[in-house]
Design a protein around this motif. Structure first.
Motif, short mmCIF file in Angstrom:
data_model
loop_
_atom_site.label_atom_id
_atom_site.label_comp_id
_atom_site.label_asym_id
_atom_site.label_seq_id
_atom_site.Cartn_x
_atom_site.Cartn_y
_atom_site.Cartn_z
N GLY A 3 -42.52 17.77 -16.66
CA GLY A 3 -43.90 18.17 -16.49
C GLY A 3 -44.34 18.10 -15.04
O GLY A 3 -43.88 17.27 -14.26
N LEU A 4 -45.28 18.97 -14.69
CA LEU A 4 -45.74 19.06 -13.30
C LEU A 4 -46.46 17.80 -12.86
O LEU A 4 -46.32 17.37 -11.71
N SER A 5 -47.22 17.18 -13.75
CA SER A 5 -47.98 15.98 -13.38
C SER A 5 -47.05 14.87 -12.91
O SER A 5 -47.32 14.18 -11.93
N PHE A 6 -45.93 14.68 -13.63
CA PHE A 6 -44.97 13.65 -13.22
C PHE A 6 -44.36 14.00 -11.87
O PHE A 6 -44.22 13.14 -11.00
N GLN A 7 -43.98 15.26 -11.68
CA GLN A 7 -43.36 15.66 -10.41
C GLN A 7 -44.29 15.40 -9.23
O GLN A 7 -43.86 14.90 -8.19
N MET A 8 -45.56 15.74 -9.39
CA MET A 8 -46.51 15.55 -8.30
C MET A 8 -46.81 14.07 -8.07
O MET A 8 -46.97 13.62 -6.93
N ALA A 9 -46.88 13.28 -9.15
CA ALA A 9 -47.10 11.84 -9.01
C ALA A 9 -45.94 11.20 -8.26
O ALA A 9 -46.13 10.31 -7.42
N GLU A 10 -44.73 11.68 -8.55
CA GLU A 10 -43.55 11.16 -7.87
C GLU A 10 -43.60 11.44 -6.37
O GLU A 10 -43.10 10.66 -5.56
N GLN A 11 -44.24 12.53 -5.99
CA GLN A 11 -44.38 12.90 -4.59
C GLN A 11 -45.67 12.37 -3.96
O GLN A 11 -45.99 12.68 -2.82
N HIS A 12 -46.42 11.57 -4.75
CA HIS A 12 -47.68 10.98 -4.28
C HIS A 12 -48.68 12.07 -3.89
O HIS A 12 -49.38 11.96 -2.88
N ARG A 13 -48.75 13.12 -4.69
CA ARG A 13 -49.68 14.21 -4.45
C ARG A 13 -50.73 14.26 -5.56
O ARG A 13 -50.46 13.85 -6.69
N GLN A 14 -51.90 14.71 -5.22
CA GLN A 14 -53.00 14.78 -6.18
C GLN A 14 -52.95 16.09 -6.95
O GLN A 14 -52.83 17.16 -6.36
N ILE A 15 -53.06 15.98 -8.26
CA ILE A 15 -53.05 17.17 -9.11
C ILE A 15 -54.21 17.10 -10.08
O ILE A 15 -54.54 16.04 -10.60
N LYS A 16 -54.85 18.23 -10.29
CA LYS A 16 -55.89 18.34 -11.31
C LYS A 16 -55.78 19.70 -11.96
O LYS A 16 -55.12 20.61 -11.43
N SER A 17 -56.42 19.83 -13.11
CA SER A 17 -56.32 21.06 -13.89
C SER A 17 -57.70 21.63 -14.17
O SER A 17 -58.60 20.91 -14.58
N GLN A 18 -57.83 22.92 -13.95
CA GLN A 18 -59.05 23.64 -14.31
C GLN A 18 -58.76 24.44 -15.57
O GLN A 18 -57.85 25.27 -15.61
N ILE A 19 -59.53 24.18 -16.63
CA ILE A 19 -59.35 24.90 -17.89
C ILE A 19 -60.05 26.24 -17.78
O ILE A 19 -61.27 26.30 -17.59
N ILE A 20 -59.29 27.31 -17.91
CA ILE A 20 -59.86 28.66 -17.86
C ILE A 20 -60.22 29.14 -19.26
O ILE A 20 -61.27 29.71 -19.49
N SER A 21 -59.33 28.87 -20.22
CA SER A 21 -59.63 29.19 -21.62
C SER A 21 -58.84 28.24 -22.52
O SER A 21 -57.73 27.81 -22.17
N PHE A 22 -59.42 27.92 -23.68
CA PHE A 22 -58.80 27.00 -24.62
C PHE A 22 -59.34 27.35 -26.01
O PHE A 22 -60.51 27.12 -26.29
N GLU A 23 -58.47 27.94 -26.85
CA GLU A 23 -58.93 28.36 -28.17
C GLU A 23 -57.79 28.27 -29.17
O GLU A 23 -56.62 28.11 -28.80
N VAL A 24 -58.15 28.35 -30.44
CA VAL A 24 -57.18 28.34 -31.53
C VAL A 24 -57.17 29.72 -32.17
O VAL A 24 -58.23 30.32 -32.40
N ALA A 25 -55.97 30.23 -32.45
CA ALA A 25 -55.83 31.56 -33.05
C ALA A 25 -54.57 31.59 -33.90
O ALA A 25 -53.75 30.67 -33.86
N PHE A 26 -54.41 32.66 -34.66
CA PHE A 26 -53.17 32.86 -35.41
C PHE A 26 -52.18 33.60 -34.51
O PHE A 26 -52.56 34.49 -33.75
N PRO A 27 -50.91 33.25 -34.60
CA PRO A 27 -49.92 33.81 -33.66
C PRO A 27 -49.55 35.25 -33.95
O PRO A 27 -49.39 35.64 -35.11
N GLU A 28 -49.38 36.02 -32.88
CA GLU A 28 -48.86 37.37 -33.03
C GLU A 28 -47.37 37.29 -33.30
O GLU A 28 -46.75 36.21 -33.21
N LYS A 29 -46.76 38.42 -33.62
CA LYS A 29 -45.36 38.44 -34.06
C LYS A 29 -44.41 37.83 -33.03
O LYS A 29 -43.51 37.05 -33.37
N LYS A 30 -44.60 38.16 -31.75
CA LYS A 30 -43.72 37.61 -30.71
C LYS A 30 -43.77 36.09 -30.68
O LYS A 30 -42.73 35.43 -30.56
N ILE A 31 -44.95 35.53 -30.81
CA ILE A 31 -45.10 34.07 -30.77
C ILE A 31 -44.51 33.45 -32.04
O ILE A 31 -43.91 32.37 -31.99
#
Length: 238
Positions: free
Chosen positions: A84-112
């Protein structure tokens, strides 16, 4: 951080501080296991991390040689990295944060359905996050996960580390991932959130990640600025 990950971090720091000098051999696994109070299997896992990152090279019958190869001038990750990216950045002593652009629940299309081995009736999370490292836009992540397998995701979890939640709160064991890495053109999202130019190339990483029981738990494609991140592979023959 697991025990072998913390040991890998200690050994890496010793290599970078020239305690273990480039071209010499790493202490043998029995001595390291005794020093850190762990099993040889744990030491072997730590050495595997260092091998993937280009710090050492293990050859059967010859020991583990210190390489300390620099990973160039931009952020790189082994192609088989799954912590995971958070572990990699913590290992390098770098600050990481996440901006949520979208977050929803749906039924999966065929590919998924095919990628995650789901039925049409099994809902999934559809998540888009911008990962920001040291206040710079870093990666734009489009992630899909089964709701039944990764329950109770919240905004607070998404702003931190989903992988930490999966491994330490849900107690699930991650086995690894299949990845397809290719160059593509910047799209509207990349221009808006990664601050790309319309003519900039983007490194796209398409991934299906699996648990140790063989079930896929994540389908994602991450969009990486060409000047911010790369991936590296170490090909060694014993």
């Amino acid at each position: 951080m697991t025990k072998y990950e913390s040991i890998a971090a200690v050994i890496k720091q010793r290599i970078q501080d020239n305690v273990y000098q480039t071209g010499t051999l790493l202490p043998n696994q029995s001595d390291l296991a005794s020093e850190f109070g762990v099993s040889r299997m744990t030491i072997n896992k730590a050495i595997n991390i260092l091998t993937m990152e280009g710090f050492v090279s293990s050859q059967r019958g010859f020991g583990t040689k210190i390489l300390n190869h620099p990973l160039w001038n931009k952020d790189v990750s082994p192609v088989n990295e799954y912590r995971g990216l958070s572990f990699q950045m913590a290992e390098q002593h770098r600050q990481i944060k996440s901006q949520i652009i979208s977050f929803e629940v749906a039924f999966p299309e065929k590919k998924i359905q095919e990628r995650l081995m789901l039925t049409p009736q099994q809902p999934v999370y559809q998540i888009v996050r911008l990962r920001i490292v040291d206040d710079d836009p870093f990666i734009l992540e489009h992630t899909i996960m089964p709701v039944d397998l990764i329950p109770n995701l919240t905004d607070d979890i998404l702003k931190e580390s989903i992988y930490h939640y999966i491994q330490f709160d849900l107690g699930l064991q991650i086995a690894g991932a299949y990845r397809n890495i290719q160059a593509t053109r910047a799209d509207e999202f990349d221009i808006k959130y990664l601050q790309c130019q319309p003519t900039d190339p983007v490194l796209e990483v398409e991934q299906v990640a699996y648990l140790k029981n063989g079930r896929p738990f994540e389908y994602s494609h991450s969009r990486n600025r060409f000047d911010k991140r790369g991936y590296t592979e170490l090909d060694m023959r014993n």
